[in-house]
Design an enzyme around this catalytic site. Structure first.
Site, PDB file in Angstrom:
ATOM      1  N   CYS A 117       0.857  -1.171   0.000  1.00  0.00           N
ATOM      2  CA  CYS A 117       0.000   0.000   0.000  1.00  0.00           C
ATOM      3  C   CYS A 117       0.893   1.221   0.000  1.00  0.00           C
ATOM      4  O   CYS A 117       2.089   1.130   0.263  1.00  0.00           O
ATOM      5  CB  CYS A 117      -0.861   0.009   1.253  1.00  0.00           C
ATOM      6  SG  CYS A 117      -1.771  -1.521   1.478  1.00  0.00           S
ATOM      7  N   ARG A 169       1.604   1.463  -6.010  1.00  0.00           N
ATOM      8  CA  ARG A 169       1.879   0.562  -4.880  1.00  0.00           C
ATOM      9  C   ARG A 169       0.640  -0.239  -4.470  1.00  0.00           C
ATOM     10  O   ARG A 169       0.737  -1.206  -3.718  1.00  0.00           O
ATOM     11  CB  ARG A 169       2.361   1.371  -3.673  1.00  0.00           C
ATOM     12  CG  ARG A 169       3.630   2.132  -3.922  1.00  0.00           C
ATOM     13  CD  ARG A 169       4.049   2.863  -2.673  1.00  0.00           C
ATOM     14  NE  ARG A 169       4.508   1.927  -1.668  1.00  0.00           N
ATOM     15  CZ  ARG A 169       5.752   1.506  -1.537  1.00  0.00           C
ATOM     16  NH1 ARG A 169       6.690   1.972  -2.337  1.00  0.00           N
ATOM     17  NH2 ARG A 169       6.080   0.658  -0.599  1.00  0.00           N
ATOM     18  N   TRP A 199      -3.799  -2.063  -1.312  1.00  0.00           N
ATOM     19  CA  TRP A 199      -3.792  -3.361  -2.006  1.00  0.00           C
ATOM     20  C   TRP A 199      -4.270  -4.356  -0.958  1.00  0.00           C
ATOM     21  O   TRP A 199      -3.571  -4.604   0.028  1.00  0.00           O
ATOM     22  CB  TRP A 199      -2.382  -3.691  -2.485  1.00  0.00           C
ATOM     23  CG  TRP A 199      -2.310  -4.932  -3.321  1.00  0.00           C
ATOM     24  CD1 TRP A 199      -2.480  -5.016  -4.675  1.00  0.00           C
ATOM     25  CD2 TRP A 199      -2.051  -6.269  -2.871  1.00  0.00           C
ATOM     26  NE1 TRP A 199      -2.345  -6.322  -5.088  1.00  0.00           N
ATOM     27  CE2 TRP A 199      -2.083  -7.112  -4.010  1.00  0.00           C
ATOM     28  CE3 TRP A 199      -1.803  -6.847  -1.628  1.00  0.00           C
ATOM     29  CZ2 TRP A 199      -1.870  -8.483  -3.944  1.00  0.00           C
ATOM     30  CZ3 TRP A 199      -1.598  -8.225  -1.554  1.00  0.00           C
ATOM     31  CH2 TRP A 199      -1.622  -9.026  -2.709  1.00  0.00           C
ATOM     32  N   ASN A 210       0.647   0.139   6.121  1.00  0.00           N
ATOM     33  CA  ASN A 210       1.146  -0.704   5.047  1.00  0.00           C
ATOM     34  C   ASN A 210       1.862  -1.868   5.713  1.00  0.00           C
ATOM     35  O   ASN A 210       2.813  -1.656   6.462  1.00  0.00           O
ATOM     36  CB  ASN A 210       2.121   0.115   4.170  1.00  0.00           C
ATOM     37  CG  ASN A 210       2.804  -0.726   3.111  1.00  0.00           C
ATOM     38  OD1 ASN A 210       2.299  -1.776   2.728  1.00  0.00           O
ATOM     39  ND2 ASN A 210       3.949  -0.254   2.648  1.00  0.00           N
ATOM     40  N   GLY A 211       1.390  -3.095   5.464  1.00  0.00           N
ATOM     41  CA  GLY A 211       2.016  -4.256   6.102  1.00  0.00           C
ATOM     42  C   GLY A 211       0.949  -5.233   6.552  1.00  0.00           C
ATOM     43  O   GLY A 211      -0.210  -5.140   6.134  1.00  0.00           O
ATOM     44  N   GLU A 248       9.950 -14.374 -19.462  1.00  0.00           N
ATOM     45  CA  GLU A 248       9.639 -12.971 -19.238  1.00  0.00           C
ATOM     46  C   GLU A 248       8.540 -12.496 -20.192  1.00  0.00           C
ATOM     47  O   GLU A 248       7.638 -11.747 -19.787  1.00  0.00           O
ATOM     48  CB  GLU A 248      10.938 -12.151 -19.388  1.00  0.00           C
ATOM     49  CG  GLU A 248      10.827 -10.674 -19.162  1.00  0.00           C
ATOM     50  CD  GLU A 248      10.323 -10.266 -17.784  1.00  0.00           C
ATOM     51  OE1 GLU A 248      10.185 -11.122 -16.892  1.00  0.00           O
ATOM     52  OE2 GLU A 248      10.022  -9.070 -17.619  1.00  0.00           O
ATOM     53  N   LYS A 295       4.949 -11.016 -18.930  1.00  0.00           N
ATOM     54  CA  LYS A 295       4.455  -9.692 -19.315  1.00  0.00           C
ATOM     55  C   LYS A 295       3.044  -9.784 -19.882  1.00  0.00           C
ATOM     56  O   LYS A 295       2.176  -8.995 -19.535  1.00  0.00           O
ATOM     57  CB  LYS A 295       5.363  -9.028 -20.381  1.00  0.00           C
ATOM     58  CG  LYS A 295       6.726  -8.551 -19.937  1.00  0.00           C
ATOM     59  CD  LYS A 295       6.722  -7.321 -19.076  1.00  0.00           C
ATOM     60  CE  LYS A 295       6.651  -7.677 -17.628  1.00  0.00           C
ATOM     61  NZ  LYS A 295       7.855  -7.964 -16.904  1.00  0.00           N
ATOM     62  N   GLU A 301       0.518 -10.588 -17.143  1.00  0.00           N
ATOM     63  CA  GLU A 301       0.348  -9.481 -16.202  1.00  0.00           C
ATOM     64  C   GLU A 301      -0.554  -8.384 -16.729  1.00  0.00           C
ATOM     65  O   GLU A 301      -1.393  -7.878 -16.008  1.00  0.00           O
ATOM     66  CB  GLU A 301       1.711  -8.828 -15.945  1.00  0.00           C
ATOM     67  CG  GLU A 301       2.488  -9.345 -14.799  1.00  0.00           C
ATOM     68  CD  GLU A 301       3.701  -8.466 -14.536  1.00  0.00           C
ATOM     69  OE1 GLU A 301       4.529  -8.302 -15.452  1.00  0.00           O
ATOM     70  OE2 GLU A 301       3.808  -7.946 -13.427  1.00  0.00           O
ATOM     71  N   HIS A 338       7.665 -32.330 -24.464  1.00  0.00           N
ATOM     72  CA  HIS A 338       7.419 -33.225 -23.323  1.00  0.00           C
ATOM     73  C   HIS A 338       6.108 -32.866 -22.611  1.00  0.00           C
ATOM     74  O   HIS A 338       5.925 -33.228 -21.457  1.00  0.00           O
ATOM     75  CB  HIS A 338       8.604 -33.175 -22.360  1.00  0.00           C
ATOM     76  CG  HIS A 338       9.880 -33.636 -23.002  1.00  0.00           C
ATOM     77  ND1 HIS A 338      10.148 -34.952 -23.257  1.00  0.00           N
ATOM     78  CD2 HIS A 338      10.934 -32.935 -23.492  1.00  0.00           C
ATOM     79  CE1 HIS A 338      11.326 -35.062 -23.861  1.00  0.00           C
ATOM     80  NE2 HIS A 338      11.815 -33.838 -24.020  1.00  0.00           N
ATOM     81  N   LYS A 357       3.055  -2.886  -7.361  1.00  0.00           N
ATOM     82  CA  LYS A 357       4.443  -2.782  -7.797  1.00  0.00           C
ATOM     83  C   LYS A 357       5.413  -3.415  -6.812  1.00  0.00           C
ATOM     84  O   LYS A 357       6.373  -4.061  -7.194  1.00  0.00           O
ATOM     85  CB  LYS A 357       4.772  -1.305  -8.025  1.00  0.00           C
ATOM     86  CG  LYS A 357       6.163  -1.060  -8.580  1.00  0.00           C
ATOM     87  CD  LYS A 357       6.263  -1.548 -10.000  1.00  0.00           C
ATOM     88  CE  LYS A 357       7.636  -1.316 -10.601  1.00  0.00           C
ATOM     89  NZ  LYS A 357       7.807  -2.130 -11.812  1.00  0.00           N
TER      90      LYS A 357
HETATM   91  C1  AGP Z   1       7.281  -7.814 -12.994  1.00  0.00           C
HETATM   92  O1  AGP Z   1       6.660  -7.376 -14.139  1.00  0.00           O
HETATM   93  C2  AGP Z   1       6.387  -8.033 -11.864  1.00  0.00           C
HETATM   94  N1  AGP Z   1       5.599  -6.911 -11.554  1.00  0.00           N
HETATM   95  C3  AGP Z   1       6.963  -8.783 -10.688  1.00  0.00           C
HETATM   96  O2  AGP Z   1       7.179 -10.087 -11.128  1.00  0.00           O
HETATM   97  C4  AGP Z   1       8.250  -8.255 -10.014  1.00  0.00           C
HETATM   98  O3  AGP Z   1       9.332  -8.417 -10.872  1.00  0.00           O
HETATM   99  C5  AGP Z   1       8.474  -9.003  -8.691  1.00  0.00           C
HETATM  100  O4  AGP Z   1       7.392  -8.745  -7.849  1.00  0.00           O
HETATM  101  C6  AGP Z   1       9.765  -8.637  -8.017  1.00  0.00           C
HETATM  102  O5  AGP Z   1       9.813  -7.307  -7.666  1.00  0.00           O
HETATM  103  P1  AGP Z   1      11.168  -6.618  -7.220  1.00  0.00           P
HETATM  104  O6  AGP Z   1      12.080  -6.658  -8.387  1.00  0.00           O
HETATM  105  O7  AGP Z   1      10.771  -5.223  -6.834  1.00  0.00           O
HETATM  106  O8  AGP Z   1      11.699  -7.400  -6.067  1.00  0.00           O
END
Ligand code: AGP
Length: 607
Positions: free
Chosen positions: A2, A27, A73, A99-100, A480, A484, A487, A503, A602
């Site tokens: 958050c 966040r 969040w 936050n936490g 990756e 993407k 996500e 496989h 994020k």
């Molecule tokens: C990446 O697109 C994601 N949002 C996520 O996988 C991210 O890379 C992961 O949460 C790790 O975050 P960090 O690099 O801030 O530790």
């Protein structure tokens, strides 16, 4: 996950708080709320949805000069107005943003309920204002100290007291908080982004510290009440305030920043003539490097993928055993920590709780761990003490792009250093250094003419499932690319080593299923092309990422995307670019919320 902000000053607090929330919305963005001290009472408003929904609801709010705000969040309790922060005590005299996670919330709730407290939300946070009320005997700071002493788990909190118009209190344990010291105003926030438009003089709060803020400054103390006396520091001028600068989304802006961000990751570090490199933050001599027997890269999500690329390069060029670990798995399986291993904790935010947990596990077992971090001064960077900053600049889009290429670049610079202490010759070192220094130019060249991305995106946008394949260095790129697309476009997709596809995953293919194959020139190219033929034989629609000039491949797939040719070990820095762009364009065609995809945040500060 958050974002919290608190303001005390001489200006109206509400516009400052809303601006801070907008800057930190990445966040967490499922609900938002604000509390102002509208003497003699507290004025509290919350709304589900984005910060903008709250903004239109509070636009005629009071012109108070003290307040706190939050963008959420959800962890405990659904996305409802009741569960949104701030939470208050029963008399609405104390308001808290948090936050936490309060891990012992059940026992605290039971205790408070037995004392007559009636809870209005399903959150863990709500215990905090009730506990503060319970401890409050006229001293707001002591009440917060006594309260956080009862909490188990993580917290960054800011507390507003109706009875104390000239003071705000904040505290942290495991969730970041930075205090900005302005002229006649003080701001506390989860992220410097919410502060630097107003001041660059800051104090980073440490775990188990409490800060009392007034419009004239801040006073930090420990949980036993003893003063800390920390001096403010200045946030570097290079740390920018993230603005869209004409781009429609931060993700597109960040994709296009990659030639500069990669350049920053190598600037001042490569020694072209010596065929070597220097990473001052490691504080390691060639002799120290020589004693490293293995490397373990740890991270989550995209950062884990960057670790996979680096592990391959380390084995390839330095011939030092290297592997990558997913932080959430690593930390909970009682890992073996060899004393001669060097662990890298890779994290853009420097706040990911699982990566932090892995760092602590390595440290507890006497291991040697360093950070590969973007956010300067972040929790993991501080916990590690030493390491490498990747300097990609603020990354705001939830989907990581430029941080990935900067992490890979910084780790390749390390690989060169390590390899030179082993069997890499001067000439070979020069070749590696030249290949790295050429990357920013190659990235710029590609992004100026990215090829038929739109054509690929139009096909993928209609797909029910997409497979990404790659071999060797292109395998993490396939992972990756799939991440993407999932996500930000919400299309089921998976990344696989191309050789492993037969496989199992080949069963997913039917006529027209898009398969994205990453096959730049290099040791694995021919085998990857065999895999292309195999998926084509099953009717797949093929999208091929290949090296420019590899004419044999140019007509082999339904869509061919050429990236500038590079040495194989730097190829992920180029081949990932079209996959980032494809995900972006697909998400745009599907009208997704590109910078703030559903359910994500994020920085993931929960387990
Ligand atoms: C990446 O697109 C994601 N949002 C996520 O996988 C991210 O890379 C992961 O949460 C790790 O975050 P960090 O690099 O801030 O530790």
């Amino acid at each position: 996950m958050c974002g919290i902000i608190a303001y005390i000053g001489n200006e109206p607090a509400l516009p400052r708080l809303m601006e801070g929330l907008r800057r930190m919305e990445y966040r967490g963005y499922d609900s938002a709320g604000v509390a102002l001290l509208d003497s003699p009472s507290l004025w509290v408003r919350k709304d589900v949805g984005r910060v903008e929904a709250l903004a239109s609801r509070v636009k005629d709010g009071p012109t108070a000069v003290v307040g706190i705000a939050h963008t959420r969040w959800a962890t405990h309790g659904g996305i409802t107005e009741r569960n949104a922060h701030p939470h208050t005590d029963q008399g609405t005299r104390i308001a808290v943003v948090h936050n936490g996670i309060v891990e012992n919330m059940s026992s605290l709730k039971r205790m408070l309920a037995a004392e007559g407290v009636q809870f209005r939300s399903e959150t863990d946070t709500e215990v905090i204002p009730h506990l503060i009320r319970r401890h409050y005997k006229g001293d707001p700071v002591q009440a917060v100290i006594d309260t956080v002493g009862m909490l188990r788990g993580t917290y960054g909190i800011a507390v507003l007291f109706a009875d104390h118009p000239d003071v705000l209190v904040a505290a942290r344990n495991g969730s970041p908080l930075v205090v900005g010291l302005g002229d006649g105003e003080t701001i506390v926030a989860s992220d410097p982004q919410a502060i630097i438009a107003h001041t660059r003089r800051v104090i980073y709060l440490q775990d188990r510290e409490v800060v009392t803020i007034t419009r004239d400054g801040a006073n930090v103390c420990k949980l036993d009440g003893s003063e800390v006396g920390r001096q403010p520091e200045l946030i570097d001028q290079d740390y920018e305030l993230a603005e869209l600068q004409g781009f429609p989304h931060f993700m597109l802006k960040e994709i296009h920043e990659q030639s500069e961000s990669i350049e920053r990751a190598i600037r001042g570090r490569l020694q072209l003539d010596e065929g070597n490199a220097k990473l001052g933050g490691l504080e390691m001599s060639p002799r120290d490097l020589r004693h490293i027997a293995r490397i373990v890269n740890i991270g989550c999500g995209t950062s884990y993928h960057a670790g996979l690329v680096a592990s391959m390069a380390i084995e390839d060029l330095a011939r030092v055993p290297a592997r990558s670990e997913i932080a959430s798995e690593f930390r909970h399986r009682n890992p073996i920590i060899p004393p001669d291993a060097l662990f890298f904790a890779i994290s853009q935010s420097g706040e990911t709780l699982d990566t932090l947990g892995a760092v602590q596990e390595v440290m507890i077992k006497g291991g040697h761990v360093m950070g590969v971090i973007n956010v300067v001064g972040s929790t993991i960077a501080r916990a590690c003490g030493k390491g490498v900053y990747v300097y990609s600049g603020p990354e705001i889009a939830v989907a990581s792009t430029k941080a990935f290429t900067s992490q890979v670049t910084a780790l390749l610079v390390f690989t060169l250093m390590l390899a030179r202490t082993r069997n890499l010759s001067l000439e070979e070192g020069q070749r590696v250094a030249r290949a790295l220094s050429a990357v920013p130019g190659r990235v710029r060249e590609y992004l100026e003419a990215p090829g038929p991305i739109q054509k690929a995106a139009e096909i993928i946008a209609k797909a029910r499932y997409v497979q990404f394949l790659g071999r060797g260095y292109s395998y993490p790129v396939a992972l990756e690319g799939a991440l993407k697309l999932k996500e930000i476009a919400y299309i089921p997709s998976e990344g696989y080593p191309a050789g492993e596809m037969k496989h199992g995953p080949i069963a997913m293919l039917e006529k027209g299923t898009p398969v994205v194959l990453v096959a730049p020139r290099g040791s694995q190219r021919d085998k990857a092309i065999s895999n292309l033929k195999e998926v084509q034989a099953r009717g797949a629609f093929t999208i091929l990422v290949h090296s420019a000039g590899d004419d044999e491949l140019a007509d082999m797939a339904d869509v061919s995307i050429a990236v500038p040719e590079t040495e194989e070990f730097v190829s992920p820095l180029l081949t990932v670019l079209p996959l980032q762009l494809i995900a972006y364009e697909v998400a745009k065609l599907l009208d997704r919320d590109i910078d703030k995809p559903r359910n994500l945040a994020k920085s993931v500060t929960v387990e």
